[in-house]
Design an enzyme around this catalytic site. Structure first.
Site, PDB file in Angstrom:
ATOM      1  CD1 TRP A  38      -8.357   8.996  -3.029  1.00 46.71           C
ATOM      2  CD2 TRP A  38      -9.198   6.938  -3.114  1.00 46.71           C
ATOM      3  NE1 TRP A  38      -7.397   8.171  -3.566  1.00 46.71           N
ATOM      4  CE2 TRP A  38      -7.881   6.902  -3.635  1.00 46.71           C
ATOM      5  CE3 TRP A  38      -9.932   5.747  -3.071  1.00 46.71           C
ATOM      6  CZ2 TRP A  38      -7.281   5.742  -4.093  1.00 46.71           C
ATOM      7  CZ3 TRP A  38      -9.336   4.588  -3.531  1.00 46.71           C
ATOM      8  CH2 TRP A  38      -8.029   4.588  -4.033  1.00 46.71           C
ATOM      9  CD  GLU A  71      -1.146  -6.935  12.272  1.00 47.86           C
ATOM     10  OE1 GLU A  71      -1.345  -7.541  11.203  1.00 47.86           O
ATOM     11  OE2 GLU A  71      -2.065  -6.369  12.908  1.00 47.86           O
ATOM     12  CE  LYS A 118      -8.212   6.771  -7.878  1.00 49.62           C
ATOM     13  NZ  LYS A 118      -6.785   6.427  -8.067  1.00 49.62           N
ATOM     14  CB  THR A 136      -4.165 -11.216  11.261  1.00 54.36           C
ATOM     15  OG1 THR A 136      -3.867 -12.164  10.224  1.00 54.36           O
ATOM     16  CG2 THR A 136      -2.875 -10.520  11.687  1.00 54.36           C
TER      17      THR A 136
END
Length: 537
Positions: free
Chosen positions: A443, A328, A438, A183
């Site tokens: 949000w 992944e 936030k 990654t």
């Protein structure tokens, strides 16, 4: 009655291309600007020579062989020669720091490295950090070895010269490891993801399918996405599986050279991150050209702005397909294809309800969206939750068992993406969990705000991050790269966002005008770097 038990391994892909498409071309524009052409027959013969050469180096079955390489024909040979001899191909991201490369080469226990001549200085830095302690062989992907401080280096062409052009096929278990990709390490150390022969074979079939990228024998495929990251989204394996022509651009991205290749080689399918297609759009507009052979452009890595999708449709008559996936997930997990009953929809409705979405899961891939308590949320177009995924080409763990918390007990991978599912079965990535803002308990999606800001005429790129606020906990900060000669103010941005439908409380209080947005090793906006740069002191 039962079906034949045929192992799904890389030999099936390689043998098929060599047997049925021996004259189909593989074209590489090399770093020096020269163009290399050969056929699948030539490619297969040289891949077999590399197999013998790897044996001659004394590398054992299961040993890891790293590449530090650009897109190109020699890299493609390694894509097959390494796993077809039961070794594991570890594609190293050339854009990682020397420190990260040192870590992953050591962590992977790599025994050999195939490196581009112009990337030898990077490998020298890795060596200075002690990162080549496990490496016994360094192979330069060229005809000669440039001057280097590294010892025991051999040229690729010298290594394979004189080797037999046929190699006895091995019966490899389909669950054996084929490749290894780390990654990008945006949080913590990079983590290793192991691809198997089976997962790679199945992923290549999904990419070839009409639910994927519909790659077939009549196509010319150019992956702009690097071969060092998640197998170039599976395009080299899919193109080989279907016998499609393959086209590669080596070295750093050059929009002019890319457009030349797309046009001259009659490319029909290509894929890259949004920043690539922003540059290509400007290049095409400057030339007054389009790409008539192109069937579709895949855009992934991050959500393409609506304005970019519309620009390609209106100016060039080209379709941008959004896709979603991760290292992944091998990585392709979804594509935003319209459904049959949407054939009569207007172009604007298709863009809003389909093309700006992360897509429909590919056959074999399952996704769900869960709340903080782990409960499945309805796909109602409004419920916001964490995206989980599972399937035959989705990792079930990281190398060495790291970050086990990202894999649930009931068999799902926790992506870290925040998503919304629609009643039609599409999902949209609202944000990365760590990138949501936030503010006052509510949000704000940085992805939505970025897309809206990048639709402004004077804006080239924009990234939105959360910055601490004593009253509201967090507030959005817009980091903007304006077009040359254009001035962009916070009032301009606020007016534009309000017209785009953002509530007043969501609007940024400040903007930062910058020369360029930092990027990760795979070309995504590096918000970690932006947060570090603009965090209050």
């Amino acid at each position: 009655m039962a079906m034949m038990d045929v192992q799904l391994n890389s030999w099936l892909l390689l043998d098929h291309a060599a047997a049925h498409f021996p004259t189909t071309e593989i074209v590489t524009r090399c770093v020096d600007g020269s163009v290399h052409r050969y056929t699948y027959a030539d490619f297969s013969a040289r891949a077999h020579q590399l197999m013998h050469a790897l044996d001659g180096l004394g590398l054992g079955r299961g040993d890891h062989v790293a590449t530090l390489a650009w897109n190109g024909y020699r890299h493609l040979e390694a894509y097959f020669a390494v796993p077809c001899t039961e070794r594991v191909l570890h594609t190293c991201n050339v854009r990682l720091s020397a420190e990260d490369l040192s870590y992953i080469i050591g962590h992977a226990d790599d025994r050999a490295v195939l490196v581009e001549p112009d990337l030898l200085p990077v490998l020298e830095q890795v060596h200075a950090l002690g990162g080549l302690a496990t490496v016994d062989h360094i192979i330069v992907l060229g005809a000669t070895v440039p001057e280097t401080s590294l010892s025991g280096v051999v040229a690729y062409e010298e290594l394979i010269a004189g080797q037999p052009t046929t190699y006895p096929r091995r019966e490899i278990d389909e669950y054996a490891p084929l490749g290894l990709c780390y990654t990008s390490g945006t949080t913590g150390r990079p983590k290793g993801v192991v691809y198997t022969h089976r997962s790679t074979f199945l992923h290549s079939q999904a990419v070839c399918s009409a639910s994927g990228l519909a790659v077939g024998p009549r196509d010319s495929v150019l992956p702009v996405v690097p071969m060092f990251h998640a197998n170039a989204w599976g395009l080299p394996y899919a193109a080989t599986a279907s016998g499609a022509k393959q086209v590669f651009l080596s070295g750093q991205l050059d929009a002019g050279a890319l457009v030349d290749l797309l046009a001259e080689e009659q490319v029909t399918i290509t894929g890259g991150v949004p920043t690539v297609w922003l540059a290509v759009a400007d290049e095409l507009a400057g030339r007054g050209e389009s790409l008539p052979a192109m069937r579709h452009i895949m855009c992934g890595g991050s959500q393409p702005p609506r304005a970019l999708i519309e620009r390609y449709r209106r100016e060039f008559g080209l379709t941008i397909l959004q896709g979603w996936g991760m290292t992944e997930t091998s990585p392709l997990a979804s594509i935003a294809w319209p459904k049959e009953h949407m054939g009569q929809w207007s172009a604007d409705r298709l863009t809003d309800e389909v093309r700006t979405k992360a897509g429909l899961p590919l056959p074999g891939v399952q996704v769900c969206i869960r709340d903080e308590l782990g409960q499945d949320l309805p796909w109602d177009g409004t419920s916001l939750g964490e995206l989980l995924v599972r399937g035959p080409w989705v990792a079930d763990s990281y190398l060495s068992g790291e970050s086990a918390q990202q894999f649930t007990e009931d068999g799902w991978f926790v992506t870290g993406d925040i998503a919304i599912g629609t009643p039609e079965g599409y999902f949209v990535i609202a944000d990365r969990a760590k990138d949501l803002v936030k503010s006052g308990g509510e949000w704000i999606s940085s992805v939505d705000m970025e897309a809206a800001i990048m639709a402004m005429d004077g804006v080239c790129e924009a990234a939105v991050i959360a910055v601490p606020d004593p009253r509201w906990q967090e507030r959005p900060l817009a980091c903007i790269v304006p077009r040359d000669g254009v001035s962009v103010t916070v009032d301009d941005v606020r007016r534009h966002l309000e017209k785009a439908g953002f509530a007043r409380w969501q609007l940024p209080d400040h903007v930062q005008v910058i020369d360029a947005i930092p990027r990760t090793g795979v070309g995504k906006f590096d918000k970690k770097a932006l947060r570090a740069r603009f965090a209050p002191t």
